[in-house]
Design a protein around this motif. Structure first.
Motif, PDB file in Angstrom:
ATOM      1  N   THR A 176       0.853  -1.187   0.000  1.00  0.00           N
ATOM      2  CA  THR A 176       0.000   0.000   0.000  1.00  0.00           C
ATOM      3  C   THR A 176       0.887   1.235   0.000  1.00  0.00           C
ATOM      4  O   THR A 176       1.270   1.750   1.055  1.00  0.00           O
ATOM      5  N   GLY A 177       1.190   1.717  -1.187  1.00  0.00           N
ATOM      6  CA  GLY A 177       2.145   2.810  -1.338  1.00  0.00           C
ATOM      7  C   GLY A 177       1.749   4.069  -0.604  1.00  0.00           C
ATOM      8  O   GLY A 177       2.604   4.800  -0.087  1.00  0.00           O
ATOM      9  N   LEU A 178       0.450   4.354  -0.521  1.00  0.00           N
ATOM     10  CA  LEU A 178      -0.006   5.559   0.168  1.00  0.00           C
ATOM     11  C   LEU A 178       0.399   5.528   1.636  1.00  0.00           C
ATOM     12  O   LEU A 178       0.822   6.541   2.200  1.00  0.00           O
ATOM     13  N   SER A 207      -4.619   8.936  -7.106  1.00  0.00           N
ATOM     14  CA  SER A 207      -5.173   8.227  -5.957  1.00  0.00           C
ATOM     15  C   SER A 207      -5.771   6.888  -6.363  1.00  0.00           C
ATOM     16  O   SER A 207      -5.615   5.886  -5.661  1.00  0.00           O
ATOM     17  N   ARG A 242      -1.639  -1.524 -10.727  1.00  0.00           N
ATOM     18  CA  ARG A 242      -1.806  -0.237 -10.041  1.00  0.00           C
ATOM     19  C   ARG A 242      -0.716  -0.033  -8.994  1.00  0.00           C
ATOM     20  O   ARG A 242      -0.243   1.096  -8.793  1.00  0.00           O
ATOM     21  N   GLN A 243      -0.310  -1.105  -8.326  1.00  0.00           N
ATOM     22  CA  GLN A 243       0.786  -0.981  -7.359  1.00  0.00           C
ATOM     23  C   GLN A 243       2.052  -0.510  -8.061  1.00  0.00           C
ATOM     24  O   GLN A 243       2.766   0.380  -7.575  1.00  0.00           O
ATOM     25  N   TRP A 281       1.979   3.144  -8.936  1.00  0.00           N
ATOM     26  CA  TRP A 281       2.265   3.994  -7.771  1.00  0.00           C
ATOM     27  C   TRP A 281       3.758   4.016  -7.474  1.00  0.00           C
ATOM     28  O   TRP A 281       4.369   5.083  -7.337  1.00  0.00           O
ATOM     29  N   PHE A 282       4.383   2.847  -7.364  1.00  0.00           N
ATOM     30  CA  PHE A 282       5.776   2.787  -6.937  1.00  0.00           C
ATOM     31  C   PHE A 282       6.733   3.350  -7.982  1.00  0.00           C
ATOM     32  O   PHE A 282       7.799   3.870  -7.625  1.00  0.00           O
ATOM     33  N   ASP A 298       4.319   6.132   1.827  1.00  0.00           N
ATOM     34  CA  ASP A 298       4.706   7.505   1.519  1.00  0.00           C
ATOM     35  C   ASP A 298       4.254   8.478   2.609  1.00  0.00           C
ATOM     36  O   ASP A 298       4.981   9.422   2.956  1.00  0.00           O
ATOM     37  N   SER A 316      -3.497   3.916  -6.496  1.00  0.00           N
ATOM     38  CA  SER A 316      -3.027   3.326  -5.238  1.00  0.00           C
ATOM     39  C   SER A 316      -4.070   2.441  -4.585  1.00  0.00           C
ATOM     40  O   SER A 316      -3.797   1.831  -3.542  1.00  0.00           O
ATOM     41  N   SER A 320      -4.789  13.289  -3.976  1.00  0.00           N
ATOM     42  CA  SER A 320      -3.389  13.325  -4.401  1.00  0.00           C
ATOM     43  C   SER A 320      -2.823  14.736  -4.287  1.00  0.00           C
ATOM     44  O   SER A 320      -1.643  14.923  -3.978  1.00  0.00           O
TER      45      SER A 320
END
Length: 315
Positions: A102-104, A151, A274-275, A278-279, A107, A154, A178
């Motif tokens: 979960t990148g959010l 968003s 989607r992961q 994000w990364f 970060d 993520s 975002s």
């Protein structure tokens, strides 16, 4: 103030993050801190791919099985809890290895992002909830994709709690979540992270691993887990875990098992995409490709990078 060194192992689902994080924790006398928004919840062990006792190999793991399924958990709560856990680990002379998808969450913690608790227009909230009730999680995710693609990237469509929250913020304030992330650094980060990423050069290789993982989950009793949660009164957020929603139609006798499993595999592949989206925004990540390097080579290479970039990690 000297910054706290952090190792963060990132990447899509089924890329082998847990095994690498545990090996790094063994090497650096560290403990593991998860940044997975679904592994937080108690239960749902198979559906959320929580590491087994055997996989943990005696390494303490934090932020797993710590939230009741009835609770709606937020990224702000995660940040506060994770900071306290890190302070405790460091106070005991240990190091920290973070791992998850979960990148959010990652970060927000590492970059010290502070979300303004925006006043949400309750009319907007009610309208979005009514729309979800008459459409589908996928429809609401597509709605978010149109107004806030960063968003949406993520979030899994099943994570309706987070999807609706992001839509609430946009329709109530006119600003995306975002945008909040990009403009909410209240203070400098107190961490010095080294990012290690796992991926596959051949996307088909990763998808085969995802399919095999789903098959293994079914063999371990995923259907029994889904049956228990379908019949339970757990919170809406917890019920959106990948696996529960896709297999629920079979458990309730509405669709065939083959159709539900195929949808689960496809949904997990889409989530992996989607992961990665994000990364890939993070240019500091050192990527290793699991279809080109064996585990021991990745581990030794990662250790070399960590020792070079995070001098205080050297033993």
């Amino acid at each position: 103030m000297e910054k706290i060194p952090i190792i963060a192992v990132v990447g899509p689902t089924a890329s082998g993050k847990t095994a690498l994080a545990v090996a790094l924790a063994q090497h650096y006398d560290a403990e593991v801190l998860s940044f997975d928004s679904m592994q937080l919840y108690r239960g749902m062990d198979i559906a959320t791919a929580k590491p087994t006792t055997e996989e943990m190999q005696g390494i303490p793991h934090h932020m797993i099985d710590c939230v009741d399924p009835e609770e709606i958990y937020s990224v702000a709560k995660y940040k506060d809890a994770a900071n306290q856990i890190i302070d405790d680990i460091i106070s005991r002379g240990k190091r920290v290895v973070m791992v998850g998808g979960t990148g959010l969450y990652l970060d927000t913690l590492i970059e010290n992002i502070s979300f303004q608790e925006s006043e949400v227009d309750m009319t907007v909230r009610d309208e979005l909830a009514a729309e979800l009730a008459t459409t589908s999680p996928e429809h609401m995710w597509q709605k978010l994709q149109e107004v806030d693609p960063a968003s949406a990237a993520s979030l899994h469509p099943n994570n309706t709690g987070r999807v609706l929250r992001a839509l609430e913020i946009y329709y109530s304030t006119g600003k995306t979540m975002s945008y909040q992330v990009e403009n909410s650094h209240s203070a400098p980060s107190r961490f010095a992270p080294v990012y290690i990423g796992l991926n596959a050069r051949d996307r088909g290789y990763l998808y085969d691993r995802i399919d095999r993982r789903v098959d293994e989950m079914l063999e371990r009793g995923l259907l029994d887990e889904v049956s228990a949660y379908v019949a339970s009164d757990v919170g809406a957020t917890a019920k959106q875990a990948i696996g529960l929603k896709e297999l629920a139609p079979y458990v309730m006798g509405e669709e065939s098992l083959d159709a539900c499993v195929a949808r689960l595999k496809q949904g997990t592949r889409n989530y992996a995409k989607r992961q990665l989206t994000w990364f890939r925004r993070n240019e500091a990540i050192h990527w290793f490709y699991i279809d080109e390097m064996d585990f021991d080579t990745i581990l030794s290479s990662a250790i070399s990078i960590i020792d070079k970039e995070g001098g205080s990690y050297e033993r």
